[in-house]
Structures are given as structure tokens and as C-alpha cells.
Design a protein around this motif. Structure first.
Motif, PDB file in Angstrom:
ATOM      1  N   CYS A   7       2.657   0.934 -10.995  1.00  0.00           N
ATOM      2  CA  CYS A   7       3.332  -0.179 -10.304  1.00  0.00           C
ATOM      3  C   CYS A   7       2.737  -0.434  -8.925  1.00  0.00           C
ATOM      4  O   CYS A   7       3.193  -1.338  -8.214  1.00  0.00           O
ATOM      5  N   GLY A  11      -2.654   0.147  -9.311  1.00  0.00           N
ATOM      6  CA  GLY A  11      -2.104   0.387 -10.645  1.00  0.00           C
ATOM      7  C   GLY A  11      -1.789  -0.894 -11.401  1.00  0.00           C
ATOM      8  O   GLY A  11      -2.019  -0.975 -12.609  1.00  0.00           O
ATOM      9  N   ALA A 111      -7.637   8.777  -9.199  1.00  0.00           N
ATOM     10  CA  ALA A 111      -8.046   8.152  -7.949  1.00  0.00           C
ATOM     11  C   ALA A 111      -8.315   9.220  -6.909  1.00  0.00           C
ATOM     12  O   ALA A 111      -7.396   9.841  -6.386  1.00  0.00           O
TER      13      ALA A 111
HETATM   14  N1  LIG Z   1      -4.962   1.544  -1.319  1.00  0.00           N
HETATM   15  C1  LIG Z   1      -6.173   1.964  -0.969  1.00  0.00           C
HETATM   16  O1  LIG Z   1      -6.865   1.340  -0.116  1.00  0.00           O
HETATM   17  C2  LIG Z   1      -6.764   3.198  -1.600  1.00  0.00           C
HETATM   18  C3  LIG Z   1      -8.078   3.594  -1.277  1.00  0.00           C
HETATM   19  C4  LIG Z   1      -8.625   4.726  -1.884  1.00  0.00           C
HETATM   20  C5  LIG Z   1      -7.878   5.438  -2.808  1.00  0.00           C
HETATM   21  N2  LIG Z   1      -6.605   5.036  -3.100  1.00  0.00           N
HETATM   22  C6  LIG Z   1      -5.835   5.815  -4.073  1.00  0.00           C
HETATM   23  O2  LIG Z   1      -5.548   4.966  -5.177  1.00  0.00           O
HETATM   24  C7  LIG Z   1      -4.286   5.321  -5.732  1.00  0.00           C
HETATM   25  C8  LIG Z   1      -3.399   4.093  -5.820  1.00  0.00           C
HETATM   26  O3  LIG Z   1      -3.222   3.559  -4.517  1.00  0.00           O
HETATM   27  P1  LIG Z   1      -2.359   2.237  -4.281  1.00  0.00           P
HETATM   28  O4  LIG Z   1      -2.934   1.534  -3.122  1.00  0.00           O
HETATM   29  O5  LIG Z   1      -2.189   1.499  -5.568  1.00  0.00           O
HETATM   30  O6  LIG Z   1      -0.969   2.896  -3.822  1.00  0.00           O
HETATM   31  P2  LIG Z   1       0.515   2.272  -3.938  1.00  0.00           P
HETATM   32  O7  LIG Z   1       1.344   2.957  -2.896  1.00  0.00           O
HETATM   33  O8  LIG Z   1       0.478   0.781  -3.957  1.00  0.00           O
HETATM   34  O9  LIG Z   1       0.977   2.781  -5.364  1.00  0.00           O
HETATM   35  C9  LIG Z   1       1.241   4.131  -5.609  1.00  0.00           C
HETATM   36  C10 LIG Z   1       2.276   4.228  -6.722  1.00  0.00           C
HETATM   37  O10 LIG Z   1       2.505   5.623  -6.971  1.00  0.00           O
HETATM   38  C11 LIG Z   1       3.896   5.829  -7.110  1.00  0.00           C
HETATM   39  N3  LIG Z   1       4.190   7.221  -6.712  1.00  0.00           N
HETATM   40  C12 LIG Z   1       3.796   7.865  -5.600  1.00  0.00           C
HETATM   41  N4  LIG Z   1       4.275   9.115  -5.601  1.00  0.00           N
HETATM   42  C13 LIG Z   1       5.007   9.265  -6.744  1.00  0.00           C
HETATM   43  C14 LIG Z   1       5.757  10.318  -7.309  1.00  0.00           C
HETATM   44  N5  LIG Z   1       5.889  11.506  -6.697  1.00  0.00           N
HETATM   45  N6  LIG Z   1       6.359  10.109  -8.513  1.00  0.00           N
HETATM   46  C15 LIG Z   1       6.230   8.920  -9.142  1.00  0.00           C
HETATM   47  N7  LIG Z   1       5.539   7.871  -8.657  1.00  0.00           N
HETATM   48  C16 LIG Z   1       4.944   8.056  -7.458  1.00  0.00           C
HETATM   49  C17 LIG Z   1       4.575   4.801  -6.213  1.00  0.00           C
HETATM   50  O11 LIG Z   1       5.892   4.510  -6.648  1.00  0.00           O
HETATM   51  C18 LIG Z   1       3.621   3.596  -6.348  1.00  0.00           C
HETATM   52  O12 LIG Z   1       4.021   2.706  -7.388  1.00  0.00           O
HETATM   53  C19 LIG Z   1      -3.751   6.454  -4.851  1.00  0.00           C
HETATM   54  O13 LIG Z   1      -4.074   7.697  -5.438  1.00  0.00           O
HETATM   55  C20 LIG Z   1      -4.498   6.289  -3.561  1.00  0.00           C
HETATM   56  O14 LIG Z   1      -4.579   7.518  -2.843  1.00  0.00           O
HETATM   57  C21 LIG Z   1      -6.037   3.927  -2.532  1.00  0.00           C
END
Ligand SMILES: NC(=O)c1ccc[n+]([C@@H]2O[C@H](COP(=O)([O-])OP(=O)(O)OC[C@H]3O[C@@H](n4cnc5c(N)ncnc54)[C@H](O)[C@@H]3O)[C@@H](O)[C@H]2O)c1
Length: 280
Positions: A7, A11, A111
Motif C-alpha cells: 500500500c 508498493g 527493497a
Molecule cells: N521512498 C523512497 O524514496 C525509498 C528509497 C529507497 C528505498 N526505499 C525502500 O522502499 C520500500 C518502500 O518504500 P515506500 O516509499 O513505498 O514506503 P511507504 O512508507 O510509502 O510504504 C511502506 C509500507 O509499509 C507498511 N509497513 C511498514 N511497516 C510495517 C509493519 N511493521 N507491518 C506492516 N506493514 C508495514 C506501511 O503501512 C506502508 O504501506 C521501503 O523498504 C523503503 O525503505 C524507499
């Protein structure tokens, strides 16, 4: 197949892409997806019993999982306290990796992050474009966890030679509406030096996930996943000369070429970004 964090910003794009490519997707997340064509299981990933139970099946929904894409995390440093970030991200990843193994899943993509390359580059990078050839340089708790995840994956693959675990070191995730701000970045070359002016369109990030899932290898690999260009209108070589004058520039740098090398992802996965902000 299971997508954790389905979500979130990345994702949502990953789920859309996998569904469009005929994967049957089960989302593990704390919040519900806004689409009806996937199975949603509310799971707090810090609860191992819940993760394992859901990985083994849910009555009348699915009874086996053939692949796992693990994206759920606190997605950056500083969003929560350091220990809370560590506890959520480290435990969630251990639980997802372990439950997947117990359920017999051998195809795992997760990720990682560009942060392991040494962001925010207060210590300059060893050379540019940066690539996967130098050891991680985490500078935050968030990045430390990503580094530990990469180490954990290497050890799990040593335990089980049938396992495939590909870590995608995503750059800063962007959606099309984020591109409106990009022209403003040009005013200050230092404003986005923290990630070498990189970005990843969420749709291209999704492409990389799909290609990593489809790749027939075993063992662990990490790949930098960024777009082919930078967020800047100014040439990449000019930015490096101004902000990192002592850093070696390797190879031929095209005008707007990314300084986060995607050559390995191109070569091994067949990844090719399709959504530059310049085309919007
Ligand atoms: N956003 C960025 O710029 C970026 C850059 C590099 C890597 N990443 C990595 O990519 C991945 C996705 O990032 P994003 O930007 O989509 O983050 P986001 O915060 O938009 O989404 C993360 C999702 O994980 C869920 N989540 C987190 N902890 C949880 C738990 N304990 N139980 C159940 N659900 C849980 C949240 O509800 C959320 O829907 C992450 O691993 C992040 O570290 C993101």
C-alpha cells in the motif's frame, strides 16, 4: 505471490505492475490497498506468528506462496526515533525472510536502498558513477538496517543454495506529480547532492522488481535501481565538478546520465527505465 508494504508509494506501483503481468498478488500491510483485484491480509510484520501464519496460507483465499517481494519498512531516516526504525525494519525483514523460507519460498526480492552507498555523501563517494563494487557505507540507523539485511541475505543463501534473494537499492522514489518540483532543484547544486541528484520513478522501480522476480538465478545479488538521468537540467559532469571536485569520474558521462550506476541492473536483469521526468 506476496508483496509486503503493497500500500506504500513504491508498493502501489509494484502491485499494479505485477497484476498487469498476471501475477496473483497477496498484500501484507497494516493498511488496506485501494484495489479489489488483490488479496489483502492485514499483518503487522513485527509479529512473527502473524507473518508465518499468513505466509502459509489463508483459508478460502490461497494455500501457497511462490514468491515474496518485501517492501514494508519505515522508508527513510528520521521519520521515527532511531530505535523504533531499527526495531520495525529489522524485525519485519527477519520475520518475512524466515517465514518465507519456512514456507518453502525460494524467490525473494526486497527493497534495499541507495543510502548504503554512503548518502548523504558528506564523505564524498569513492568515484562516480557509484556502483555495487564497493562495500556499504551506511551513515544512519535506517541505512544500517538495509546493510544488515544485505548481510543476512548473503548468509541465508549460504545456508540454502536453492534460495534467490535479490536486494534492489532503490533511489528516491518519485511519482509523476513529484516532477513539478524538479525544475526548482537547479538553483542550488548542493540541495540534492545527498543522493547524487538521483531518483527512481515508481513505475520503473516496479519494472525492476518484476525483472528481478523473473530472473532465473540463485544466491544473493544487489542492484542499484535508479532512472537513467538525474533530477537536474544541468549536466552531470558540471555538478560533479562543482560539488565533488576531487572525485574521480569513471567512463564516459552523458549529459544527464545518472551518477547512480544502473549498468549491473541493465546487464543482468535487462532493466531499462522508461519514465524520465524530462518526458512529462
Ligand atoms: N521512498 C523512497 O524514496 C525509498 C528509497 C529507497 C528505498 N526505499 C525502500 O522502499 C520500500 C518502500 O518504500 P515506500 O516509499 O513505498 O514506503 P511507504 O512508507 O510509502 O510504504 C511502506 C509500507 O509499509 C507498511 N509497513 C511498514 N511497516 C510495517 C509493519 N511493521 N507491518 C506492516 N506493514 C508495514 C506501511 O503501512 C506502508 O504501506 C521501503 O523498504 C523503503 O525503505 C524507499
Amino acid at each position: 505471490m506476496v508483496v509486503t508494504g503493497g500500500c506504500g508509494k513504491l508498493g502501489r506501483a509494484v502491485v499494479a505492475d505485477l497484476v498487469a503481468h498476471d501475477w496473483k498478488v497477496v498484500v501484507f500491510d497494516r493498511t488496506a490497498p485501494d484495489r479489489a483485484d488483490v488479496t489483502y491480509v492485514p499483518v503487522d510484520l513485527t509479529d512473527y506468528a502473524a507473518v508465518l501464519d499468513a505466509m502459509l496460507g489463508v483459508e478460502e483465499r490461497y494455500d501457497a506462496v511462490d514468491a515474496v517481494v518485501h517492501l514494508a519498512a519505515v522508508p527513510a531516516p528520521g521519520l521515527r526515533g532511531d530505535a523504533a526504525t531499527f526495531a520495525n525494519n529489522m524485525n519485519a525483514t527477519y520475520h518475512v525472510f524466515t517465514a518465507a523460507r519456512r514456507a518453502g519460498v525460494t524467490n525473494i526480492v526486497w527493497a534495499s536502498s541507495e543510502t548504503v552507498l554512503g548518502l548523504p555523501f558528506d564523505t564524498p563517494p569513492p568515484y562516480v558513477p557509484v556502483d555495487e563494487d564497493y562495500p556499504p557505507r551506511p551513515e544512519s540507523t535506517y541505512s544500517l538496517v538495509k546493510t544488515l539485511e544485505e548481510t543476512m541475505a548473503a548468509q541465508l543463501c549460504r545456508w540454502d543454495p536453492a534460495l534467490k534473494m535479490y536486494g534492489l537499492r532503490f533511489s528516491n522514489v518519485m511519482e509523476p506529480q513529484d516532477y513539478q518540483a524538479f525544475p526548482s532543484y537547479d538553483a542550488d547544486a548542493r540541495a540534492r547532492k545527498w543522493n547524487l541528484w538521483g531518483y527512481i520513478d515508481a513505475r520503473d522501480g516496479a519494472q525492476a522488481v518484476r525483472r528481478a522476480l523473473d530472473h532465473p538465478g540463485t544466491g544473493t545479488e544487489v542492484f542499484i535501481i535508479a532512472n537513467a538521468d538525474t533530477v537536474m537540467s544541468r549536466p552531470s559532469a558540471e555538478l560533479v565538478a562543482e560539488v565533488f571536485p576531487d572525485v574521480e569520474v569513471r567512463g564516459n558521462l552523458g549529459e544527464h546520465d545518472t551518477l547512480l550506476s544502473i549498468e549491473k541492473a541493465r546487464r543482468v536483469l535487462g532493466y531499462e527505465p522508461e519514465h524520465s521526468w524530462r518526458a512529462v
